[in-house]
Design an enzyme around this catalytic site. Structure first.
Site, PDB file in Angstrom:
ATOM      1  CG  ASN A   1      -3.949  -4.304   3.592  1.00 37.47           C
ATOM      2  OD1 ASN A   1      -3.383  -4.278   2.508  1.00 37.47           O
ATOM      3  ND2 ASN A   1      -3.290  -4.254   4.734  1.00 37.47           N
TER       4      ASN A   1
ATOM      5  NE  ARG B   1      -2.051  -1.335   3.493  1.00 39.66           N
ATOM      6  CZ  ARG B   1      -2.291  -0.912   4.735  1.00 39.66           C
ATOM      7  NH1 ARG B   1      -3.366  -0.197   4.993  1.00 39.66           N
ATOM      8  NH2 ARG B   1      -1.471  -1.211   5.716  1.00 39.66           N
TER       9      ARG B   1
END
Length: 88
Positions: free
Chosen positions: A36, A18
């Site tokens: 996520n 990320r």
């Protein structure tokens, strides 16, 4: 400007995916988000030029060095994204 939605499969959590995606999107001048999912996948939404989105999609297919990307599902989206690129 176009907006795309992505779902990334594979070993993509716990490998700085990320944060790395945010850095790459920012470098490409994209707006959007990345997060996520509970099942181990990563989801992202990005808005920008067609060329920048194509480059981002190529990056998503590889990810950072510790990631093992098995696939990326991508589709056009009508959902607007906020300015900047954030990790959710």
């Amino acid at each position: 400007m176009k907006t795309r939605h992505y779902v990334i499969h594979g070993r993509v959590q716990g490998v700085f995916y990320r944060q790395s995606a945010r850095a790459e999107a920012t470098r490409l001048g994209l707006s959007g988000w990345v997060r996520n999912l509970p099942d181990g996948r990563v989801e992202a939404g990005a808005s920008g030029t067609a060329d920048a989105l194509a480059a981002f999609e190529r990056w998503l297919a590889t990810g950072p060095p510790r990631a093992e990307v098995a696939g990326v599902d991508a589709r056009d989206s009508d959902t607007a994204v906020d300015a900047g690129f954030v990790v959710r």
